[in-house]
Design a protein around this motif. Structure first.
Motif, PDB file in Angstrom:
ATOM      1  N   LEU A 110      -4.513 -14.522 -12.493  1.00  0.00           N
ATOM      2  CA  LEU A 110      -4.033 -15.443 -11.548  1.00  0.00           C
ATOM      3  C   LEU A 110      -3.078 -15.040 -10.383  1.00  0.00           C
ATOM      4  N   LEU A 111      -2.099 -14.026 -10.849  1.00  0.00           N
ATOM      5  CA  LEU A 111      -0.973 -13.629  -9.874  1.00  0.00           C
ATOM      6  C   LEU A 111      -1.714 -12.990  -8.930  1.00  0.00           C
ATOM      7  N   ALA A 112      -2.744 -12.014  -9.088  1.00  0.00           N
ATOM      8  CA  ALA A 112      -3.334 -11.250  -8.092  1.00  0.00           C
ATOM      9  C   ALA A 112      -4.144 -12.217  -7.098  1.00  0.00           C
ATOM     10  N   ASP A 113      -4.689 -13.390  -7.657  1.00  0.00           N
ATOM     11  CA  ASP A 113      -5.275 -14.314  -6.536  1.00  0.00           C
ATOM     12  C   ASP A 113      -4.251 -14.875  -5.637  1.00  0.00           C
ATOM     13  N   GLY A 114      -3.120 -15.230  -6.429  1.00  0.00           N
ATOM     14  CA  GLY A 114      -2.059 -15.904  -5.672  1.00  0.00           C
ATOM     15  C   GLY A 114      -1.504 -15.040  -4.513  1.00  0.00           C
ATOM     16  N   TRP A 115      -1.317 -13.895  -4.784  1.00  0.00           N
ATOM     17  CA  TRP A 115      -0.775 -12.956  -3.904  1.00  0.00           C
ATOM     18  C   TRP A 115      -1.956 -12.625  -2.756  1.00  0.00           C
ATOM     19  N   HIS A 116      -3.256 -12.503  -3.442  1.00  0.00           N
ATOM     20  CA  HIS A 116      -4.374 -12.263  -2.474  1.00  0.00           C
ATOM     21  C   HIS A 116      -4.289 -13.747  -1.300  1.00  0.00           C
ATOM     22  N   MET A 117      -3.966 -14.842  -1.698  1.00  0.00           N
ATOM     23  CA  MET A 117      -3.948 -15.982  -0.899  1.00  0.00           C
ATOM     24  C   MET A 117      -2.613 -16.088   0.065  1.00  0.00           C
ATOM     25  N   ALA A 118      -1.679 -15.336  -0.582  1.00  0.00           N
ATOM     26  CA  ALA A 118      -0.473 -15.307   0.379  1.00  0.00           C
ATOM     27  C   ALA A 118      -0.703 -14.466   1.697  1.00  0.00           C
ATOM     28  N   THR A 119      -1.411 -13.111   1.401  1.00  0.00           N
ATOM     29  CA  THR A 119      -1.932 -12.361   2.578  1.00  0.00           C
ATOM     30  C   THR A 119      -2.754 -12.940   3.679  1.00  0.00           C
ATOM     31  N   GLU A 134      -5.152  -2.202  -7.931  1.00  0.00           N
ATOM     32  CA  GLU A 134      -4.706  -2.969  -8.964  1.00  0.00           C
ATOM     33  C   GLU A 134      -5.499  -2.990 -10.090  1.00  0.00           C
ATOM     34  N   SER A 135      -6.786  -3.315  -9.971  1.00  0.00           N
ATOM     35  CA  SER A 135      -7.857  -3.646 -10.829  1.00  0.00           C
ATOM     36  C   SER A 135      -8.340  -2.272 -11.475  1.00  0.00           C
ATOM     37  N   TRP A 160     -11.470  -6.287 -20.300  1.00  0.00           N
ATOM     38  CA  TRP A 160     -11.809  -5.344 -19.351  1.00  0.00           C
ATOM     39  C   TRP A 160     -12.792  -5.823 -18.248  1.00  0.00           C
ATOM     40  N   VAL A 161     -13.163  -6.969 -18.362  1.00  0.00           N
ATOM     41  CA  VAL A 161     -13.978  -7.526 -17.291  1.00  0.00           C
ATOM     42  C   VAL A 161     -13.254  -8.052 -16.257  1.00  0.00           C
ATOM     43  N   ASP A 162     -12.049  -8.394 -16.502  1.00  0.00           N
ATOM     44  CA  ASP A 162     -11.194  -8.750 -15.321  1.00  0.00           C
ATOM     45  C   ASP A 162     -11.025  -7.802 -14.519  1.00  0.00           C
ATOM     46  N   PRO A 163     -10.679  -6.461 -14.709  1.00  0.00           N
ATOM     47  CA  PRO A 163     -10.410  -5.477 -13.685  1.00  0.00           C
ATOM     48  C   PRO A 163     -11.676  -4.857 -13.065  1.00  0.00           C
ATOM     49  N   LEU A 164     -12.805  -5.126 -13.721  1.00  0.00           N
ATOM     50  CA  LEU A 164     -14.034  -4.678 -13.244  1.00  0.00           C
ATOM     51  C   LEU A 164     -14.369  -5.474 -12.336  1.00  0.00           C
ATOM     52  N   MET A 165     -14.238  -7.041 -12.385  1.00  0.00           N
ATOM     53  CA  MET A 165     -14.803  -7.827 -11.570  1.00  0.00           C
ATOM     54  C   MET A 165     -13.700  -7.771 -10.201  1.00  0.00           C
ATOM     55  N   GLY A 166     -12.580  -7.461 -10.329  1.00  0.00           N
ATOM     56  CA  GLY A 166     -11.657  -7.182  -9.250  1.00  0.00           C
ATOM     57  C   GLY A 166     -12.121  -6.146  -8.335  1.00  0.00           C
ATOM     58  N   ILE A 167     -12.623  -5.019  -9.130  1.00  0.00           N
ATOM     59  CA  ILE A 167     -13.227  -3.612  -8.135  1.00  0.00           C
ATOM     60  C   ILE A 167     -14.414  -4.124  -7.432  1.00  0.00           C
ATOM     61  N   ALA A 168     -15.243  -5.108  -8.110  1.00  0.00           N
ATOM     62  CA  ALA A 168     -16.493  -5.330  -7.382  1.00  0.00           C
ATOM     63  C   ALA A 168     -16.344  -6.377  -6.171  1.00  0.00           C
ATOM     64  N   GLY A 169     -15.326  -7.047  -6.632  1.00  0.00           N
ATOM     65  CA  GLY A 169     -14.937  -8.217  -5.483  1.00  0.00           C
ATOM     66  C   GLY A 169     -14.271  -7.677  -4.358  1.00  0.00           C
ATOM     67  N   GLY A 170     -13.325  -6.484  -4.700  1.00  0.00           N
ATOM     68  CA  GLY A 170     -12.803  -5.846  -3.579  1.00  0.00           C
ATOM     69  C   GLY A 170     -13.699  -5.070  -2.849  1.00  0.00           C
ATOM     70  N   THR A 171     -14.775  -4.372  -3.369  1.00  0.00           N
ATOM     71  CA  THR A 171     -15.593  -3.753  -2.471  1.00  0.00           C
ATOM     72  C   THR A 171     -16.581  -4.681  -1.688  1.00  0.00           C
ATOM     73  N   VAL A 172     -16.899  -5.898  -2.077  1.00  0.00           N
ATOM     74  CA  VAL A 172     -17.786  -6.707  -1.226  1.00  0.00           C
ATOM     75  C   VAL A 172     -16.840  -7.072  -0.113  1.00  0.00           C
ATOM     76  N   ILE A 173     -15.453  -7.454  -0.247  1.00  0.00           N
ATOM     77  CA  ILE A 173     -14.519  -7.615   0.761  1.00  0.00           C
ATOM     78  C   ILE A 173     -14.307  -6.699   1.863  1.00  0.00           C
ATOM     79  N   LEU A 174     -14.255  -5.322   1.314  1.00  0.00           N
ATOM     80  CA  LEU A 174     -14.399  -4.444   2.264  1.00  0.00           C
ATOM     81  C   LEU A 174     -15.455  -4.146   3.293  1.00  0.00           C
ATOM     82  N   VAL A 175     -16.599  -4.366   2.737  1.00  0.00           N
ATOM     83  CA  VAL A 175     -17.982  -4.577   3.161  1.00  0.00           C
ATOM     84  C   VAL A 175     -17.693  -5.730   4.575  1.00  0.00           C
TER      85      VAL A 175
END
Length: 307
Positions: A53-62, A115-116, A203-218
């Motif tokens: 939740l905190l990561a999503d909040g800071w993500h929304m801040a940027t 972070e993930s 461990w699903v949380d960080p794995l999803m963060g990595i996958a989501g971050g990769t999609v956003i990079l693309v």
């Protein structure tokens, strides 16, 4: 010759799609929504020890900051549309804002992946029941923002031959990708909280963060290429060939030099230098290029070949 008599030969340098005003209003609404939910998510993440939740909040801040840049770009382009200091108007301001948004998007994605990855090494005690409703609120806000922005940042029209032409508003596309990325991270946060609550799969949380971050990079890379191409005056091969064919399909004309660059969404400028044994008046060559309706600013130079 009096200055007022020059009006018939002068022209505006406002190269716009006509939808910038509505896009600016929609972007401002999304900025407000994003900022409010950002505060709620960061506060809840700290209170309930939810890194997702905190990561999503800071993500929304940027993203709130990037969306603010997008809203400012529309305002700046509108206020300076007739400023003579801008040789070809302010049509590229949106592309500049879109490129800045893409850079911010890439930085957020890289931080999210980092972070993930670091979170894979430790297990956190999270208040799942308290964090889940806030995460759902964040997702609903992001979906509403996607609906408000209303598209990917490009419109299309068709010429008399039925050929489609896409006009990219890189500023609006940048804003759109930011809220879609927010929605994606909200989904991963909800999924991680649910799996953590019911199955203990932390461990699903960080794995999803990595996958989501990769999609956003693309996504960020794609926007950088589009907006960056406009900023460095990259030409369009298909449009260039269309101009050459239109000129060289008449008499014995040959294109000696051609400069073609985008000056705004759906608007291109062209400088055409041609050589011919049988020169005609400039209006003749302008008429030849009239079907290439993307060209909004045209300069033609005719050189007579005596050989």
């Amino acid at each position: 010759m009096h200055a007022e008599n020059l009006d018939r030969w002068s022209h505006s340098h406002r190269f716009e799609t006509g939808g910038e005003g509505a896009a600016e209003r929609r972007t401002r609404i999304v900025v407000i929504l994003t900022f409010v939910v950002m505060i709620v998510e960061i506060a809840a993440g700290l209170a309930f020890n939810s890194m997702a939740l905190l990561a999503d909040g800071w993500h929304m801040a940027t993203h709130a900051g990037a969306l603010g840049i997008a809203a400012f770009a529309y305002s700046y382009a509108r206020r300076h549309a007739n400023d003579p200091r801008f040789a070809f108007g302010t049509g590229k301001v949106g592309s500049l804002a879109g490129f800045a948004s893409a850079v911010a998007l890439a930085m957020v994605a890289a931080l999210l992946i980092w972070e993930s990855a670091t979170r894979l090494t430790s297990v956190q005690v999270i208040g799942f029941d308290e964090a889940l409703p806030i995460a759902v609120l964040g997702l609903l806000t992001n979906l509403a923002s996607v609906a408000i922005l209303g598209g990917h940042g490009h419109t299309a029209d068709h010429d008399e031959h039925g050929h489609g032409h896409h006009h990219h508003d890189h500023n609006l596309r940048g804003a759109y990708l930011h809220v879609v990325a927010d929605a994606l991270t909200s989904v991963t946060a909800i999924a991680a909280l649910l799996l953590g609550k019911y199955f203990g799969w932390w461990w699903v949380d960080p794995l999803m963060g990595i996958a989501g971050g990769t999609v956003i990079l693309v996504w960020a890379y794609g926007l950088m290429r589009q907006a960056g191409g406009t900023l460095i005056d990259m030409t369009d091969a298909g449009l260039r060939q269309e101009v050459v064919d239109a000129i060289e399909g008449d008499a014995d004309n040959k294109v000696a030099d051609l400069h073609l660059w985008r000056v705004g969404p759906g608007h291109w400028s062209a400088i055409v230098s041609l050589v011919t044994h049988h020169p005609r008046d400039l209006e003749h060559y302008r008429a030849l290029l009239a079907p290439v309706h993307e060209i909004s600013h045209l300069t033609v130079e005719v050189q007579s070949c005596q050989e």
